[in-house]
Design an enzyme around this catalytic site. Structure first.
Site, PDB file in Angstrom:
ATOM      1  N   GLY A 480      -5.787  33.523  23.851  1.00 55.70           N
ATOM      2  CA  GLY A 480      -4.939  32.332  23.902  1.00 55.70           C
ATOM      3  C   GLY A 480      -4.913  31.646  22.560  1.00 55.70           C
ATOM      4  O   GLY A 480      -5.486  32.130  21.566  1.00 55.70           O
ATOM      5  N   HIS A 482      -6.335  28.879  21.618  1.00 58.55           N
ATOM      6  CA  HIS A 482      -7.587  28.259  21.165  1.00 58.55           C
ATOM      7  C   HIS A 482      -8.811  29.129  21.396  1.00 58.55           C
ATOM      8  O   HIS A 482      -9.901  28.773  20.954  1.00 58.55           O
ATOM      9  CB  HIS A 482      -7.793  26.919  21.879  1.00 58.55           C
ATOM     10  CG  HIS A 482      -6.776  25.890  21.498  1.00 58.55           C
ATOM     11  ND1 HIS A 482      -6.877  25.112  20.379  1.00 58.55           N
ATOM     12  CD2 HIS A 482      -5.614  25.528  22.106  1.00 58.55           C
ATOM     13  CE1 HIS A 482      -5.830  24.304  20.304  1.00 58.55           C
ATOM     14  NE2 HIS A 482      -5.051  24.534  21.342  1.00 58.55           N
ATOM     15  N   LYS A 499     -14.590  31.856  28.518  1.00 62.14           N
ATOM     16  CA  LYS A 499     -13.558  31.496  27.542  1.00 62.14           C
ATOM     17  C   LYS A 499     -14.252  30.974  26.292  1.00 62.14           C
ATOM     18  O   LYS A 499     -14.772  29.861  26.265  1.00 62.14           O
ATOM     19  CB  LYS A 499     -12.620  30.429  28.115  1.00 62.14           C
ATOM     20  CG  LYS A 499     -11.522  29.996  27.144  1.00 62.14           C
ATOM     21  CD  LYS A 499     -10.613  28.950  27.767  1.00 62.14           C
ATOM     22  CE  LYS A 499      -9.538  28.492  26.792  1.00 62.14           C
ATOM     23  NZ  LYS A 499      -8.655  27.457  27.399  1.00 62.14           N
ATOM     24  N   ASP A 600       0.841  23.034  31.789  1.00 60.60           N
ATOM     25  CA  ASP A 600       1.025  24.380  31.222  1.00 60.60           C
ATOM     26  C   ASP A 600       1.008  25.435  32.316  1.00 60.60           C
ATOM     27  O   ASP A 600       0.407  26.495  32.160  1.00 60.60           O
ATOM     28  CB  ASP A 600      -0.058  24.665  30.179  1.00 60.60           C
ATOM     29  CG  ASP A 600       0.320  25.834  29.267  1.00 60.60           C
ATOM     30  OD1 ASP A 600       1.503  26.217  29.248  1.00 60.60           O
ATOM     31  OD2 ASP A 600      -0.572  26.369  28.580  1.00 60.60           O
TER      32      ASP A 600
END
Length: 741
Positions: A480, A482, A499, A600
């Site tokens: 992604g 970030h 993540k 989002d």
């Protein structure tokens, strides 16, 4: 004689030709002309300000012999012979009476005028309209005796008469409609009992008789409704005990007996409902103990057993309900202590045990720590770490290595306040470290400096680093803006998704800091079956990451991009996916305070588990709406899903998510992003008839007739979400309710 015979033959041939042309050629038949005049007469009877809504309903005949064609009118559909088969005018504010001769042509199959202001009775002609398939009259001011207004319909699959003023008793004729799948007569003034003949409706999937004045006992014949998934009897005057035959309804997903006068004990057969998501027993007179068979309800997310006469202790078997999110046991005679195993119920977010005779320590879990005082008061002697309650046990946290200079880990179970304090401390300590010029080696073993507590309270920071080979690309499953997402299998066998942010969040990486903090805050304060579960986070000099549950199927975007995977995602699973997303957004907008806007929502941020259950993920740019504030913010989101108003205003509202949901719903059905289709949609076309064929993913087999009807309903809901005007879009709560009908 011969000439007469010839004349007769010629006349007969002419008649046959005329008959054939009038019935089988393209021009509209005289019957259609009569239907058109009937519709125009109906339009003229409506209040003046309503007529403009039907501007396309005009007499377009140029002379007396011309035909009026109603098939192009708004809300009207015809068959190949030009006969009206569909009248669909929901949510358009019409005020008046229903047309007297609504079924004049005898071909009407679909009649929907829900959520208007119609009054008066149901037209008598509807009683003999035997071709009806689907009827929606809900949300009006209609009245009349419901037992006399309707007949027997051999093709009827769906009828909703709710939120009106009908009276009378439920007719036994409903048991003679062989294809009936949904019967909803809730929120009227219906009296009498439930006819046992309803049990003959073998195709019935949803029965809603709630909020009426129905009396008597539940007939045991309802146990024959083997296809039933939703049974709602809430808010009546039903009495007696629940029949054991109810346990035969093994397909039930939603069951609500609340606000009646049921007594005796709850039958053990309720343990058969292994697909049940909601069980409402509240506001009755049930006695004895809560049934231990509740542990068999493995899909249950909400249980309301409040305001009864249940006694004994809370059965520890409730702790086995790993999917349980809301539990209300208030206003009973429960005694003893609260089972300690409640601390392991990670999904439980709402608890109410007030007004019982419970005592002892309150479990150390999020649901109890976040519970308001009112949800715990009225008991003998509860104690624990809840605000306003006498402590009875000191909670000792894991001690950090004395050499630690930065902060370690906080989990959702530690509570929102602790999280907020911890997040502030991260950056204070980072700043202190930066100012002091401290430079640790990038190869230094982080154990003792940073540690993640899993739900067994073991140190797992090193385990995550080892499981991903220090975040090697081999374990990366997504990227992604970030950060990247990794799959990590811990020594315990538990698999998690990690993540990892591209940088360890130094003070100058403002964007990464903000996304990190926002996602932690959002996921710490939410608990829903369709939102990805959050296990914890780490902020460290080398690695900053978030830990989630691992969803085996991956993202919806990845599934739809693969022909093989997309073909496995059948129509039923796709509809459930859409409903799951709607439920999650409804929860964020209406059950969280302050409301949370995801901002989002896209197919990349929707993850599916092995059972194809949908889970909304990636809350990095979520927005917490402040009360009495304009909630302005910078532009953000994924191109193709962003609401059009954000092109000229930066004001964030829940309606931004509603638009994104509409796009996503169409994408699920089409099997790809509906870019070209979206450009052709405008507010003026949102209520037009839908050509379903052009909306379907061609990689799947054609859906059955019943599935087609459901898909059409979903597409119509999606269209309403795509309205150019944010104010005209429905709320996600309304969308969620519409998709459950």
């Amino acid at each position: 004689m011969g000439s007469l015979t010839l004349h007769t033959v010629v006349s007969s041939l002419v008649f046959l030709i005329l008959f054939f042309v009038s019935n089988f050629s393209l021009p509209v038949s005289s019957d259609s002309n009569e239907e058109a005049y009937a519709l125009l007469k109906w339009k003229a009877s409506l209040q003046n300000h309503n007529r403009s809504l039907l501007s396309s309903w005009i007499n377009d005949a140029t002379n007396v012999s011309s035909k009026i064609n109603p098939c192009s009118w708004s809300g009207i559909s015809c068959n190949d012979a030009g006969r009206v088969v569909n009248i669909s005018l929901p949510n358009v504010g019409l005020n008046g009476y229903l047309p007297h001769n609504i079924c004049r042509g005898g071909a009407l199959q679909y009649f929907g005028v829900s959520n208007n202001h119609f009054q008066g009775t149901i037209p008598k002609s509807l009683r003999n309209c035997t071709r009806l398939i689907r009827v929606r009259l809900d949300g009006n001011n209609l009245t009349g005796n419901i037992s006399e207004a309707l007949g027997i319909y051999p093709n009827l699959t769906f009828i909703n008469l709710s939120h009106n003023n009908f009276y009378g008793e439920i007719s036994s004729n409903w048991g003679k409609c062989p294809k009936l799948g949904t019967l909803n007569v809730s929120m009227n003034n219906i009296t009498g009992g439930i006819p046992r003949e309803i049990g003959n409706s073998s195709q019935l999937q949803a029965l809603d008789l709630s909020l009426n004045h129905i009396v008597g006992e539940i007939p045991k014949e309802l146990g024959k409704l083997n296809s039933l998934t939703k049974l709602i009897l809430r808010g009546n005057q039903l009495t007696g005990r629940l029949p054991t035959e109810i346990g035969s309804l093994t397909e039930l997903e939603y069951l609500d007996f609340s606000a009646n006068r049921f007594n005796n004990s709850v039958p053990e057969s309720l343990g058969n409902f292994q697909k049940l998501h909601y069980l409402g027993l509240g506001n009755n007179q049930f006695v004895l103990e809560l049934p231990k068979e509740l542990e068999k309800l493995v899909q249950l997310s909400e249980l309301d057993a409040s305001h009864n006469l249940f006694g004994g202790e809370i059965p520890f078997q409730i702790c086995s309900l790993k999917t349980l999110e809301k539990l209300n046991l208030s206003h009973n005679n429960l005694s003893g202590s609260i089972p300690h195993c409640f601390e392991g119920m990670r999904g439980l977010s709402v608890i109410d045990i007030s007004d019982n005779q419970l005592q002892g320590p309150v479990p150390n879990s999020t649901a109890f720590r976040n519970a308001p005082v009112e949800a715990l008061e009225g008991n003998k002697g509860l104690c624990g770490g809840v605000k306003g309650m006498q402590p009875c046990k000191v909670f000792s946290s894991h001690k950090q290595n004395s050499g630690a200079k930065w902060l370690a880990i906080v989990f959702p179970v530690l509570g929102a306040l602790f999280v907020a304090m911890a997040l502030i401390a991260i950056f204070i300590l980072r700043k202190q470290n930066s100012d002091s010029g401290d430079r640790q080696s990038s190869n230094q073993n982080p154990q003792g400096l940073f540690s993640i507590l899993n739900f067994d309270r073991k140190l797992v920071y090193d385990e995550i680093v080892r499981a991903t080979n220090d975040f090697d690309a081999e374990y990366c499953i997504g990227n992604g803006g970030h950060g990247s997402v990794y799959r990590a299998e811990l020594p315990s066998g538990q698999v998690v998704a990690v993540k990892k942010f591209h940088s360890p969040l130094p003070c100058d990486q403002i964007a990464d800091q903000k996304e990190f903090l926002t996602e932690v805050k959002a996921l710490t304060e939410t608990r829903h079956r369709n939102i990805v579960k959050f296990y914890g986070f780490c902020s460290h000099a080398r690695h900053s990451f978030l830990v989630y549950e691992f969803l085996e199927r991956g993202s919806l975007a990845a599934i739809l991009s693969s022909d093989a995977a997309a073909q496995e995602l059948d129509w039923s699973q796709r509809m459930n996916t859409i409903k799951g997303v709607a439920d999650a957004l409804s929860y964020l907008h209406h059950d969280c305070f302050p409301p949370i806007v995801h901002r989002d929502l896209s197919s990349k941020n929707l993850l599916l588990d092995l059972e194809y259950e949908a889970h909304v993920a990636d809350f990095g740019i979520a927005k917490f709406l402040k009360p009495d504030s304009s909630n302005w913010t910078e532009f953000a989101g994924t191109y193709g899903y962003v609401a059009p108003e954000l092109a000229y205003t930066m004001k964030i509202t829940e309606k931004c998510d509603v638009y994104s949901f509409g796009v996503l719903a169409l994408e699920v059905i089409k099997g790809k992003h509906p870019r070209d289709f979206l450009s052709s949609i405008s507010s003026s076309s949102l209520n037009t008839d839908i050509e379903l064929d052009e909306m379907l993913d061609p990689r799947l087999p054609a859906p059955s007739r019943s599935v087609q009807e459901k898909l059409i309903s979903i597409v119509k809901v999606a269209f309403s979400c795509l309205n150019e005007s944010p104010e005209s879009r429905p709320t996600m709560k309304i969308v969620s309710q519409q998709l459950r009908i």
